[in-house]
Write a protein that holds these residues in place. Structure first.
Motif, short mmCIF file in Angstrom:
data_model
loop_
_atom_site.label_atom_id
_atom_site.label_comp_id
_atom_site.label_asym_id
_atom_site.label_seq_id
_atom_site.Cartn_x
_atom_site.Cartn_y
_atom_site.Cartn_z
N SER A 63 5.19 3.05 -1.48
CA SER A 63 6.29 2.32 -2.09
C SER A 63 7.62 2.52 -1.39
CB SER A 63 6.42 2.69 -3.57
OG SER A 63 6.62 4.08 -3.72
N GLY A 64 7.80 3.63 -0.69
CA GLY A 64 9.03 3.85 0.07
C GLY A 64 9.01 3.05 1.36
N VAL A 106 -8.42 6.90 10.46
CA VAL A 106 -7.12 7.23 11.05
C VAL A 106 -6.30 5.95 11.09
CG1 VAL A 106 -5.91 8.12 13.08
CG2 VAL A 106 -8.15 9.06 12.44
N PHE A 107 -5.21 5.93 10.34
CA PHE A 107 -4.35 4.76 10.29
C PHE A 107 -3.32 4.80 11.41
CE2 PHE A 107 -5.81 5.11 5.90
CZ PHE A 107 -6.15 3.80 5.62
N PRO A 108 -2.93 3.63 11.93
CA PRO A 108 -1.82 3.61 12.88
C PRO A 108 -0.52 3.90 12.14
CG PRO A 108 -2.49 1.38 12.32
CD PRO A 108 -3.46 2.31 11.65
N ALA A 109 0.56 4.09 12.88
CA ALA A 109 1.86 4.33 12.26
C ALA A 109 2.21 3.17 11.33
CB ALA A 109 2.93 4.48 13.33
N MET A 110 2.83 3.48 10.20
CA MET A 110 3.18 2.46 9.22
C MET A 110 4.32 1.58 9.74
SD MET A 110 2.97 4.09 5.45
CE MET A 110 1.40 4.00 4.63
N SER A 111 4.32 0.35 9.25
CA SER A 111 5.41 -0.59 9.51
C SER A 111 6.22 -0.72 8.23
CB SER A 111 4.86 -1.96 9.89
OG SER A 111 4.15 -1.88 11.10
N ASP A 116 8.18 -2.16 0.87
CA ASP A 116 7.24 -1.04 1.01
C ASP A 116 6.99 -0.79 2.49
OD1 ASP A 116 5.35 -2.90 1.99
OD2 ASP A 116 4.20 -2.96 0.14
N ALA A 117 6.03 0.09 2.77
CA ALA A 117 5.58 0.34 4.14
C ALA A 117 4.06 0.38 4.11
CB ALA A 117 6.14 1.67 4.66
N ARG A 118 3.44 -0.07 5.19
CA ARG A 118 1.97 -0.08 5.20
C ARG A 118 1.40 -0.03 6.60
NH1 ARG A 118 0.69 -5.43 2.04
NH2 ARG A 118 2.42 -4.61 0.87
N ALA A 119 0.13 0.38 6.64
CA ALA A 119 -0.64 0.41 7.88
C ALA A 119 -2.02 -0.13 7.58
CB ALA A 119 -0.75 1.83 8.41
N THR A 120 -2.57 -0.89 8.51
CA THR A 120 -3.90 -1.47 8.34
C THR A 120 -4.76 -1.07 9.53
OG1 THR A 120 -2.99 -3.33 7.12
CG2 THR A 120 -5.19 -3.62 8.04
N LYS A 121 -6.00 -0.73 9.24
CA LYS A 121 -6.94 -0.30 10.27
C LYS A 121 -8.14 -1.26 10.27
CE LYS A 121 -8.95 2.65 13.12
NZ LYS A 121 -8.40 3.33 14.24
#
Length: 159
Positions: A63-64, A106-111, A116-121
């Motif tokens: 959420s941050g 292992v997720f890539p660095a969040m965008s 919010d912020a998120r990462a997709t693998k």
């Protein structure tokens, strides 16, 4: 024998403790600072006992919006793990039970986005044979020193 393919997703979320303590590399990110009281993420796969599935992607959202060091891993289990550490404590191989351990996403660095912020693998599939359950469990671990800017931040994972 005919095989059927169904595309499904399962998600769960938790709120981390109400503080802004920074995380070191390999710290557990969880809902409780008390060892043994951590509730893992639960993914209701619903395939039934003795069925195989393939995880073809995963998303982790928080959420941050700050993303300094926001790189994470998700440990997957077939059985609900018990942790020997709580939130923001070093997570080592001695920190959890290995019964039902399946692997790590292992997720890539969040965008960062406006809300919010998120990462997709995607791109790697994880075959899973469910020998005793139709639920998968997940624990989130930092893959870098993470600067936490949001007290009580909500983490949501989807597979």
């Amino acid at each position: 024998m005919a095989y059927t393919t169904h595309l499904r997703s399962a998600s769960d979320s938790f709120n981390r403790p109400a503080d802004t303590n920074n995380y070191a590399d390999n710290d557990l990110v969880a809902n409780s600072t008390t060892a043994g009281s951590v509730t893992p993420l639960e993914f209701a796969i619903g395939t039934g006992d003795g069925r195989g599935i393939e995880i073809v992607g995963a998303t982790l959202q928080k959420s941050g919006t700050a993303v300094t060091g926001a790189t994470f891993e998700m440990y997957l289990f077939e059985q609900e793990p018990t942790t020997a550490v709580g939130d923001n404590v070093a997570f080592t191989s001695a920190s959890f039970t290995t019964s039902g351990f399946l692997g790590i996403i292992v997720f890539p660095a969040m965008s960062a986005f406006s809300d919010d912020a998120r990462a997709t693998k995607y791109g790697e599939s994880i075959p899973v044979y469910l020998s005793g359950s139709s639920t998968l469990y997940g624990l989130i671990v930092t893959a870098a020193a993470y600067t936490d800017e949001a007290s009580g931040e909500t983490f949501t994972a989807e597979i």
